[in-house]
Scaffold this motif. Structure first.
Motif, short mmCIF file in Angstrom:
data_model
loop_
_atom_site.label_atom_id
_atom_site.label_comp_id
_atom_site.label_asym_id
_atom_site.label_seq_id
_atom_site.Cartn_x
_atom_site.Cartn_y
_atom_site.Cartn_z
N PRO A 122 0.84 -1.20 0.00
CA PRO A 122 0.00 0.00 0.00
C PRO A 122 0.87 1.25 0.00
N ALA A 123 0.42 2.29 -0.69
CA ALA A 123 1.19 3.54 -0.76
C ALA A 123 0.82 4.45 0.41
N GLY A 124 1.74 5.37 0.72
CA GLY A 124 1.46 6.36 1.75
C GLY A 124 2.68 6.71 2.57
N ARG A 125 2.50 7.62 3.49
CA ARG A 125 3.56 7.98 4.44
C ARG A 125 3.50 7.02 5.62
N MET A 126 4.64 6.52 6.00
CA MET A 126 4.67 5.55 7.10
C MET A 126 6.10 5.40 7.63
N PRO A 127 6.25 4.87 8.83
CA PRO A 127 7.59 4.52 9.30
C PRO A 127 8.17 3.41 8.41
N VAL A 128 9.48 3.48 8.18
CA VAL A 128 10.16 2.46 7.39
C VAL A 128 11.37 1.97 8.15
N ILE A 129 11.42 0.68 8.38
CA ILE A 129 12.62 0.07 8.96
C ILE A 129 13.44 -0.50 7.82
N ILE A 130 14.67 -0.06 7.72
CA ILE A 130 15.57 -0.50 6.64
C ILE A 130 16.57 -1.48 7.23
N TYR A 177 8.93 -2.86 6.33
CA TYR A 177 10.26 -3.39 6.60
C TYR A 177 10.95 -3.64 5.27
N ALA A 178 11.93 -2.81 4.95
CA ALA A 178 12.67 -2.93 3.70
C ALA A 178 13.88 -3.83 3.95
N LYS A 179 13.73 -5.09 3.59
CA LYS A 179 14.78 -6.07 3.84
C LYS A 179 15.95 -5.90 2.88
N SER A 180 15.65 -5.55 1.63
CA SER A 180 16.70 -5.39 0.63
C SER A 180 16.32 -4.28 -0.35
N LEU A 181 17.26 -3.40 -0.65
CA LEU A 181 17.02 -2.30 -1.58
C LEU A 181 17.68 -2.59 -2.91
N GLY A 182 17.08 -2.07 -3.97
CA GLY A 182 17.65 -2.22 -5.31
C GLY A 182 18.12 -0.90 -5.85
N GLY A 183 17.95 -0.71 -7.14
CA GLY A 183 18.43 0.49 -7.80
C GLY A 183 17.57 1.70 -7.47
N GLY A 184 18.09 2.86 -7.80
CA GLY A 184 17.36 4.09 -7.57
C GLY A 184 18.08 5.25 -8.22
N SER A 185 17.63 6.45 -7.91
CA SER A 185 18.27 7.65 -8.43
C SER A 185 18.30 8.71 -7.35
N VAL A 186 19.28 9.62 -7.45
CA VAL A 186 19.44 10.67 -6.45
C VAL A 186 19.98 11.92 -7.12
N MET A 187 19.60 13.08 -6.61
CA MET A 187 20.12 14.36 -7.07
C MET A 187 20.95 14.94 -5.93
N PRO A 188 22.31 14.85 -6.01
CA PRO A 188 23.15 15.29 -4.89
C PRO A 188 22.94 16.75 -4.48
N SER A 189 22.60 17.60 -5.43
CA SER A 189 22.44 19.02 -5.12
C SER A 189 21.23 19.28 -4.23
N THR A 190 20.22 18.41 -4.30
CA THR A 190 19.01 18.58 -3.50
C THR A 190 18.80 17.46 -2.49
N LYS A 195 13.60 -4.23 -3.10
CA LYS A 195 13.62 -5.54 -3.76
C LYS A 195 12.96 -6.62 -2.92
N GLU A 196 13.01 -6.45 -1.60
CA GLU A 196 12.36 -7.41 -0.70
C GLU A 196 11.75 -6.62 0.45
N GLY A 197 10.43 -6.70 0.59
CA GLY A 197 9.77 -5.90 1.62
C GLY A 197 8.68 -6.67 2.34
N TYR A 198 8.37 -6.23 3.55
CA TYR A 198 7.34 -6.86 4.37
C TYR A 198 6.61 -5.76 5.14
N MET A 199 5.37 -5.99 5.45
CA MET A 199 4.63 -5.06 6.29
C MET A 199 4.91 -5.37 7.77
N ILE A 200 4.90 -4.31 8.55
CA ILE A 200 4.98 -4.43 10.01
C ILE A 200 3.62 -4.03 10.56
N GLU A 201 3.04 -4.90 11.35
CA GLU A 201 1.73 -4.64 11.94
C GLU A 201 1.74 -5.05 13.40
#
Length: 461
Positions: A226-234, A369-382, A390-396
Motif C-alpha cells: 500500500p502507498a502512503g507515508r509511514m515509518p520504514v525500517i531498513i 520493513y525494507a529487507k533489501s534495496l535495489g536500484g534508484g536515483s538521487v540528485m546530490p544538489s538537493t 527488492k524485498e519488503g514486508y509489512m509491520i503490523e
C-alpha cells in the motif's frame, strides 16, 4: 617501468609550461569474468590493460590526458601536450626527490586470480547455481557471474610522492528469477572482497545462491504494497545503499567544492539525529572498497563523516582540497587510467547503535520493513531520491507479517538523516559498484538496522 629520474623528467616537462602540480598514474591490470546461465558456462573473458594518465594543475584548473604508450618517448609526448595547454614557459629542471609511501598492507592476497584453474571457479559457480535453482519450484532462471581482477598502480607526482599499490578483487554475483501465475520477480546477491580465491573459504556459494532465490520466490508470492507515508525500517547490510546514494555522494568534494551539495558549508553543524554516526573507511582489511593508498598516492585513512548527528568531514581529493582549502582525505579514486581521479566513497556505512533489531520492530506499530534495496536515483544538489525495495514486508502491531512488492522509497537524504530515530546493533556491509564522473568502482555500503520515522512509500492503494 622506468627509473625515478625518467619520471622526474616527464613531470618537469609538464611543469615547464607553468603548471603548479604534475602527476603520473601508471596501471597494469588483469581482468577475468565467467558467465553462467542455467548451469552452463556461456562466456569467459580475460585480458590485460596497460596505460598511464598524466595530469596537471594550474590554480584550480585541471588538465588530464592518458595513453597506452608507456615508453619514455610516449609519456614525454603526452607531457608536451599538457605543457602546451598550460603554455606559460618557465624553467623546471629540478630533480624530484621521490619518497616511497610505506604502509602495512590491509589487503593481503593468498591465491592470485590468474593462478587458480578455471575449473575451480566454475565449480564455485555451479554450487551457487544449484543453491538458487533448487530453492523453490518458482525459480525459472538463474544467472551466475564470476568477476575478478588484479590491479597494480604506481603514482608519481611533483611533490615527491612515489606510491605503489596492488588491488585484487573477487566477486560472485547471482541473479534469480521466479515465475508464478504469469508474474515474474527477481532476486540478486553479489558478495565480494579485496581478496583472491581464498574468498570462498569465507563465503558459501550455495548459500549465496539460495539467498538470491529466496528474494525472488518470496516477492513473486507477495501482494502489492500500500502507498502512503509511514515509518520504514531498513535492514542492515545492503540497506546502507540509501545512505550511500542519498547522503554519501553529497559528502564528496566533487559536489561540495562547487556548492552543488546540500551539505556544502555545514561542517560542525548538526545534520542528522544524534543517534546517527557514519564513516568512510578504506582501511578495513580485505573489504571490497579498501586500498592502501588512493589513486593520487595519498595513504588511506578512516574518515569520520558524521559524529552523533554532527557533520565532521567530507571526502576530499587533491583538486577538491585546493578548491576547498582543505587537506585530502585519501579519497581519490578512478575506474582506471582513462579517468582522472576525483573524491569517491570506499567502504561507507552508518555505525551501530544500541537497539536489537527485534526491539526496533516491536516498537513500530505499523510500517514497512525494507529487507533489501535495489536500484534508484538521487540528485546530490538537493538530496532527492527514490529507491526500489527488492524485498519488503509489512509491520503490523510490532511484528513482521505479510510480504509485499512494488515498494519505492521517496524522500530527501538530508531529511532522512534527521528522521532516523532508532539504530540497531547489527552492522553488516554489502558490496556494489558505484558510478560517478571517474567511472565505476567497487564500493562497500552498510549499516545496522535503522528506523526512519516517516518516509513516502510508493505503491498501490
Amino acid at each position: 617501468m622506468h627509473s625515478d629520474e625518467a619520471y622526474s623528467a616527464v613531470i618537469n616537462k609538464i611543469l615547464s609550461g607553468g603548471a603548479d602540480f604534475a602527476e603520473i598514474f601508471l596501471e597494469e591490470r588483469y581482468t577475468g569474468s565467467i558467465n553462467m546461465v542455467q548451469g552452463e558456462v556461456e562466456g569467459s573473458v580475460s585480458g590485460k590493460l596497460f596505460g598511464a594518465g598524466l595530469r596537471a594543475f594550474k590554480g584550480t584548473r585541471s588538465i588530464y590526458a592518458y595513453t597506452n604508450e608507456l615508453s619514455l618517448d610516449g609519456l614525454t609526448k603526452v607531457a608536451e601536450r599538457l605543457r602546451a595547454v598550460i603554455s606559460q614557459d618557465r624553467v623546471a629542471d629540478s630533480v624530484i626527490d621521490f619518497r616511497n609511501e610505506e604502509f602495512v598492507d590491509v589487503c593481503p592476497v593468498l591465491f592470485s586470480p590468474n593462478n587458480v584453474p578455471k575449473k575451480e571457479k566454475v565449480r564455485v559457480m555451479q554450487l551457487a547455481h544449484e543453491g538458487a535453482s533448487t530453492f523453490a519450484s518458482t525459480i525459472s532462471q538463474v544467472v551466475v557471474n564470476f568477476v575478478e581482477y588484479d590491479q597494480n598502480v604506481w603514482i608519481y607526482n611533483s611533490e615527491g610522492v612515489k606510491a605503489h599499490d596492488r588491488r585484487v578483487r573477487t566477486r560472485l554475483a547471482i541473479s534469480a528469477v521466479a515465475t508464478k501465475d504469469g508474474q515474474m520477480e527477481s532476486g540478486f546477491y553479489g558478495p565480494g572482497a579485496a581478496m583472491g580465491f581464498e574468498f570462498f573459504n569465507m563465503v558459501d556459494p550455495r548459500a549465496a545462491g539460495e539467498r538470491a532465490a529466496r528474494i525472488a520466490d518470496r516477492m513473486v508470492r507477495a501482494e502489492f504494497v500500500p502507498a502512503g507515508r509511514m515509518p520504514v525500517i531498513i535492514s542492515n547490510e545492503f540497506g546502507g545503499v540509501i545512505f550511500h546514494e542519498a547522503c554519501g555522494h553529497a559528502l564528496e568534494a566533487t559536489g561540495v567544492a562547487k556548492g552543488a551539495s546540500v551539505f556544502a558549508g555545514k561542517l560542525g553543524q548538526k545534520i542528522a539525529n544524534e543517534c546517527v554516526s557514519a564513516v568512510d573507511d578504506p582501511t578495513i582489511p580485505n573489504a571490497w572498497g579498501s586500498a592502501n593508498v588512493d589513486d593520487e598516492g595519498t595513504p588511506t585513512r578512516r574518515n569520520l563523516l558524521i559524529d552523533k548527528g554532527v557533520l565532521k568531514s567530507y571526502m576530499i581529493d587533491r583538486l577538491g582540497g585546493i578548491k576547498m582549502k582543505m587537506k585530502p582525505t585519501g579519497s581519490a579514486r578512478r575506474q582506471d587510467y582513462t579517468f582522472a581521479p576525483t573524491s569517491r566513497m570506499s567502504n561507507t556505512f552508518l555505525l551501530p547503535g544500541e537497539y536489537y533489531p527485534e526491539e526496533i520492530i516491536a516498537a513500530t506499530d505499523y510500517g514497512l520493513y525494507a529487507k533489501s534495496l535495489g536500484g534508484g536515483s538521487v540528485m546530490p544538489s538537493t538530496g532527492e531520491f527514490n529507491f526500489a525495495v527488492k524485498e519488503g514486508y509489512m509491520i503490523e502491531k510490532g511484528r513482521i507479517t505479510r510480504a509485499v512488492r512494488g515498494a519505492t522509497l521517496i524522500g530527501k537524504g538530508n531529511e532522512v538523516l534527521t528522521k532516523i530515530d532508532m539504530v540497531g546493533n547489527d552492522l553488516e556491509r554489502g558490496q556494489g559498484m558505484c558510478g560517478s564522473i571517474s567511472g565505476s568502482i567497487p564500493a562497500d555500503v552498510g549499516q545496522p538496522t535503522v528506523r526512519v520515522s516517516e518516509l513516502i512509500v510508493g505503491g498501490r492503494n
